[in-house]
Write an enzyme that holds these catalytic residues in place. Sequence first.
Site, PDB file in Angstrom:
ATOM      1  CG  ASP A 163      29.991  78.128 -36.864  1.00  0.00           C
ATOM      2  OD1 ASP A 163      30.428  78.326 -38.015  1.00  0.00           O
ATOM      3  OD2 ASP A 163      30.703  78.165 -35.841  1.00  0.00           O
TER       4      ASP A 163
ATOM      5  CG  PHE B 249      24.880  53.706 -38.509  1.00  0.00           C
ATOM      6  CD1 PHE B 249      24.501  53.908 -39.825  1.00  0.00           C
ATOM      7  CD2 PHE B 249      25.904  54.483 -37.973  1.00  0.00           C
ATOM      8  CE1 PHE B 249      25.132  54.870 -40.577  1.00  0.00           C
ATOM      9  CE2 PHE B 249      26.535  55.437 -38.737  1.00  0.00           C
ATOM     10  CZ  PHE B 249      26.144  55.629 -40.054  1.00  0.00           C
TER      11      PHE B 249
ATOM     12  CB  ALA C 148      31.741  55.104 -38.950  1.00  0.00           C
ATOM     13  CD  GLN C 149      34.291  51.267 -39.405  1.00  0.00           C
ATOM     14  OE1 GLN C 149      33.449  50.862 -38.607  1.00  0.00           O
ATOM     15  NE2 GLN C 149      35.117  52.271 -39.146  1.00  0.00           N
ATOM     16  CB  THR C 150      28.294  48.982 -42.796  1.00  0.00           C
ATOM     17  OG1 THR C 150      27.634  49.537 -41.658  1.00  0.00           O
ATOM     18  CG2 THR C 150      29.130  47.788 -42.352  1.00  0.00           C
TER      19      THR C 150
ATOM     20  CB  SER D  63      21.292  50.612 -39.404  1.00  0.00           C
ATOM     21  OG  SER D  63      20.207  51.382 -39.856  1.00  0.00           O
TER      22      SER D  63
ATOM     23  CG  ASP E   5      33.938  75.028 -31.488  1.00  0.00           C
ATOM     24  OD1 ASP E   5      34.385  75.153 -32.637  1.00  0.00           O
ATOM     25  OD2 ASP E   5      33.008  74.252 -31.191  1.00  0.00           O
TER      26      ASP E   5
ATOM     27  CG  ASP F 132      36.581  78.248 -35.628  1.00  0.00           C
ATOM     28  OD1 ASP F 132      36.527  78.287 -36.872  1.00  0.00           O
ATOM     29  OD2 ASP F 132      35.797  77.595 -34.927  1.00  0.00           O
TER      30      ASP F 132
END
Lengths: 707, 565
Positions: free
Chosen positions: A326, A397, A399-401, A404, A542, A546
Site C-alpha cells: 500500500d 480548516f 472539511a466543508q469549506t 483555512s 486491514d 481487503d
Amino acid sequence: MTTDVKKQDSMSTGAFAPHQDPPTGHKAPEGRVGAGLFDPGQLVRSLPDAFRKLDPRVMVKSPVMFVVWSGSVLTTVFSFTDPGDWFGWTISAWLWLTVIFANLAEAVAEGRGKAQADTLRKAKTDTVARRISGSTEERVPGTELRIGDLVVCEAGDVIPGDGDVVEGVASVDESAITGESAPVIRESGGDRSAVTGGTKVLSDRIVVRITTKPGETFIDRMINLVEGAARQKTPNEIALNILLASLTVVFLLACATLPPLADYAGTHLTMVVLVALLVCLIPTTIGALLSAIGIAGMDRLVQRNVLAMSGRAVEAAGDVSTLLLDKTGTITLGNRQAAEFMPVRGTTEAQVADAAQLSSLADETPEGRSVVVLAKEEYGLRERHQGELAGAEWIAFTAQTRMSGADVGGRRIRKGAAGSVVAWVEERGGTVAPDAEEITRRISEAGGTPLLVAVEDARGARVLGVIHLKDVVKHGMRERFEELRSMGIKTVMITGDNPLTAKAIAEEAGVDDFLAEATPEDKMALIKREQAGGKLVAMTGDGTNDAPALAQADVGVAMNTGTSAAKEAGNMVDLDSNPTKLIEIVEIGKQLLITRGALTTFSIANDVAKYFAIIPALFAAVHPGLDKLNIMGLSSPDSAIMSAVIFNALVIIALVPLSLKGVRYRPVSADKLLRRNLTIYGLGGLVAPFIGIKIIDLLISLIPGIG
Amino acid sequence: MGPVLAGVLQLLALMAALALACKPLGAYMAKVYTSDKHLRVEKWIYKGIGADPDTEMRWPAYLRGVLAFSAVGVLFLYLLQRLQGHLPGSLGFAAIDPDQAFNTAVSFVTNTNWQSYYGEQAMGHVVQTAGLAVQNFVSAAVGMAVAVALVRGFALPHSRLRSSGGTPIRTGELGNFWADLVRGVVRILVPLAAVAAVVLVACGAIQNFSGIHEVGQFMGGTQEWNGGAVASQEAIKELGTNGGGYFNANSSHPFENPTPFTNLFEIFLILLIPFSITRTFGSMVGSVRQGYAILATMATIWVGFVALMMWTEFSHHGPAFEAAGGAYEGKEVRFGVGASSIFAVSTTLTSTGAVDSFHSSFTGLGGGITLLGMMLGEIAPGGVGSGLYGILILAVIAVFIAGLMVGRTPEYLGKKIGSREIKLAACYILITPALVLVFTACAMALPTPANSMTNSGAHGFSEILYAYTSGANNNGSAFAGLNADTQWFNTTIGLAMLLGRFVPMVFVLALAGSLAEQKPVPVTAGTLRTDKPLYTGLLVGTIIIITGLTYFPALALGPLAEGLA
C-alpha cells in the site's frame, strides 16, 4: 478540477488518520533478521524437557533421531552383556548424549515460546461478561459466550471475547497482545471496529458482538502458536525429512551389509562399532536440529510481533516473488507535505510563503502543519502564534469549506483546495491569474497536490501562488526495493491515486510497478494474474474489503488494527500494524529455508571425515594398506571411533545457537547466496570435522591407559 | 611417441569428435521426439502392433507400455534360447539352461548385457541376431523413451512438445510410449548403427553367416573360429550402450574390434548418444544452457575418471610395470594402456559393459575406478536415456539442497521440488545401492557363492562386488575371474538387473507425471540458476559424495585394500 477535489478529500481525512507514521525499516548494520538472542542458561533450563522427549513415541517423529535412539538402546544392551568393556559404555553414553542434545535443541526452541505463552495466559484470566438478553443485562462467565452474543464493556472492563463493536466508541488498552502501551480507539462501523478478548476498555462504553467461540479466540490461537502446540510440519520440512530418511536408509544398508564383508576380510565387527559407524554417517546434525529450526523460525516472527497462523505461510513468504505494498504508510509517509511555494507572475516566493504561513496557522491538519514547517525551514519565517497578531481573525480548516485562513489588518488570506479558493476569489470579484492554472496543472501532472493561496486586500481578490503538496517517500525505501529486486522480488505499489500521481510516486520510490485508482476488485485481479503466472504474492491489508484479496494472496498479512474479517482472511497478523514489515517477513521466510539447507549440507559434508576416521580403524588390522586413509593420524582405532562419535554429538550442541538464530541472511541474488553458503557450510562442513576429530583424538589419547 | 602421449592424443581426438557430433545429433533427436509426422514404415509398425501413436499418455499408461513391452521381450528371448536346439541356424548349439536363459533374457532386455555364457560356444545365429541384436535396439530405445518422458515432465505444459492431431496437451501427459519407442529405433538407432556397421566392416570387423571354422594354431593344435553378423551387432552394442559381445572376449576380440582406430571409434559410439541427449534435453526444455550444464557435469566426471585411470595405470610401481611402461596385464598390445583406460572408463561410466581389456587385471585402484564408475549409477554420461534420467534425478536432489540454501522452495527448470518429487527421487537413489549391497552381503554370507571366486582376499571380494554392481546398475561388464554361470549368480544377478532397471523407471515416470501436472514457476533473480558452473560443480560434488559415502566401506574392503597395499 475533479481530481483536485478528490485529493483534497483524501487530505482532509488524513487529518484523522489513526496510523502513526510506522517506523521505516531502520537498517541494522548486519543482517536485519536473525538477531535473536541466545542464552546458554536456556540449555540448562530445558534439560528436563530434553529427557522427557526420550519417550520413543516422541522420538519416532524424527526418523533420523529415532535411529540414533534405537542405536543407543542397542549398544547399551550389548554393553550389559560385556560390562567390563569400557569402550562400549563410552560409545553408549555418547550416543545417548547425541539424542539428548537433539531433544535439548528442540526443547530450547520451544521454551522461548512457552515464556511468551505464559504472558498471554495472564491476559486470559477468566472474565465475566455482561451479556445483553432482550433489554436486560446478565452476568455470565466469558466461556459461555456464543457467536452473535452482544456484550457491554465499560471503562475498566476486560473485553470477554473477540468481536466487533456495534455501538459506541472507546479507548482500549491492547498491550496484553501487542505490548504497545498507548491505548487505541475502537468504534462501531468502519475499519476499526474489531476488538480482541483479553484487552481492556479504558474509557467510555461499547457494545460488542462476539464473533468467535470461546477457546478459539485470537489469544487462544496465539498461545497455541507460540507454544508450538499447533505446530504441524511444513511442506518443505516434510520433503527434507523424506530426503534425510532415505539417506538414513542408504547408510543403514551400508552398515547392515558390512558384517559379512568384514568376516570375509577376517575381522569381526561388534554391534557397538556398527552402531557407532551408522550414527556417524546418518545426517544427525540436521536431523537433530530440524524441528528446532522450524520452531525458531516461527519464533523470530513472534519476536517481531507477527503471528503466522501456519508454518506453511512462513515458508511461502520465502518464495514470494511479488509484493503488493500500500502506498500510504508503507511507501510514503502517511501524509502529504508542502514541498514548494510557487508564485504567480507579479508575486515573489517570499510573499507566497508569508501568506501561506499565515493562512495555515489555523490549520491543524498534518498538511497545514507542513506548510508552516516549510515556511520556517526554507524561508526563515518564524512561526507566529495566533495570539501574537492582535485583531486577527482565524479561520480554521474544515472539511466543508476545505480552506483555512486569517483576516489580518485588512488582508484576508485564504489557502485551500484549488476549487474552493477559485470560487472564493471569484465570489469577491477577483480574477484567477492564468499562470495559476498552469502551475496547478503542472503540479497535478507531477503527482503532487496543489493548494492555492489567495488574498483579498486593497488591490482586490487575487491568487498569489500555489503550494506544492507532495507525497513524501519514506527514507531508505528506494534502497530496500533495490534489494528486493536483487532477491528477485517484484514490488507493486497499490494506491487510490490517479495514474499520473501514482506513476510519479512509483518512480520516485523505485517500485517496479503500480496499481492506480485501485479498488478491491482490481487488487484481487492483480493477485490472480500474478498467481496464474506461477508467482507467489504477498500483501498487507486491514479493511473488510481487503479480506478477499488477503485470502487469495499466498501470504496475507492483516494489520492488528484492522477488522476481524481481515484478520480472519489473512494467514498472518502484524500486531504492530506496520505494513513495511512485509519485507522482513519475506526475509525471515528465506532465512528459515536457508538455515535448513545450510545445516543439511554441513551434515552431509561432515561424513567424509568420519569415514576417514572410522574405516581405517575398523580394517587396517586386516588390510594394512588402509592405514594410509588414516590421514588424520588418529592415535588408536578405539580413539578414532570415539572421537568421531563425540564430534558428532558435540557439533549438535555447537550448532544450537545457529539453528535458533538462523543463518545470516543478506538480500542478494541467489547466485551470491549459494556461493557464500556453499563455501561456508559445504567446504566448511568438509574441513571442520577433520580438525574437530583430530583435536578430540588428541585429548582422548592424553587419558592414561587409552592412547 | 610415448604411450602416455598416445593416450592423451587419443583422448583429445575423441573429445573433439564428440564435441562436433553432439550438437547436431542432439538437436536432431529433439526433432524426432517432438515431430508431428509419422514415417510410412512407422505407420506399418503401429498397425502391426495395434498401437495408436497419437494418444497422449499419462504416466501410469506410459509405464504400462514400458513394462508390457519389456515383459514380452524377456519372455520371447527366454523361449528363443530354450528352443534353440529346435531352431534352424543354431550352429548345432543346444537349448540354454533355464537359469542361464532367464539371466540372459533379462540381461539383454534391461540393456545390461551381462553374459554368463560364452557367445561363440552357446548362441547360434538366430538367437544372436533375431533375439539378442533386436533387444540391443529396443532396450536402448526404451531407455531413451523414458528419458524423453521425464524431459517432457519438466518441459510441459509451457511448451507444446508434441501435437497429437492438433489437440492441445493437457497437464500430466507425457507423450506416447509406442511412438517414442518406434521413432527411437527407426529414426535414431537403426540409421546410426547402419553407418557405424559399415565403418566397422570397412576397418576389418567381420559380417557373415558362416559356420564354425577349425583353424590351425602357430604352436600346433587347432582352435574353432565362428563367423557371424558381428559388425552389425558390434555397432548397436556400443551405440545402444548394450555391451553384449558376439564373442566372449568382447571388444578385445579382433573380429569385433580389429584396430586401434576401431577401438577409438567404438568408444565414440558408446559415448555418442548419452552425451548428445543432453542437447536434446536442452532443446526440449527450451534452454540449451540447461543441457550444457548437464553435459558439463557428465563430462567433468568422465574426464576426471579417465585422468585418474591413466594415472594409476601408467604410474603403477613394480618391476614388471616399469619394464612395460604401465600396467599391461590384461590389455591388448594393439590398443595400449591409454586407449584401454579410456575404453574401461567409458564403458563403466555408461551402462555399456563392453570391454577391450580385462578390468580384473587393472591395478587395484584402477579396478576400483571401474567399480566406482558403475556405482555412480551410470550417469556420466550413462546409458542411452538412462544416463539422462539418472542424472536428472540427482540434479533434483542437488537442487533441493542448494535451493534451500538460497531461501526458496527448491525448483528445477521451473518445477517445484516438493515432498512428492523428493520422495520419488529418494526412492530412485535407494534402489541400486540396496540391490548391490544386499546381494553382495548375501553372497558373502552364504557358503557356496564364494566358491565362484578365482582369487582370494580383497581381489576375490571385488569380483563379487563387481558382479552385483554391474548387474544392478545395468552395466554388464564383468571383473573376469568370477564363475557366474551358477544357479545362484544367474538368478540373483538376473533379479538385480531386472529390479535395477524397472523399479527406478517406475519412479522416473511417476516423477515425470508429477512434474507435468505442475504449473511452471517463473525465473527471477531469486531463482537458483541451474545453468551456471557453480551448479555444475555442486552437482558433481553431490554425485561423488552421495555415491562415495554409500559404497566407501565396500570399496575399502575390495579395491582400496588391494590398491593401497
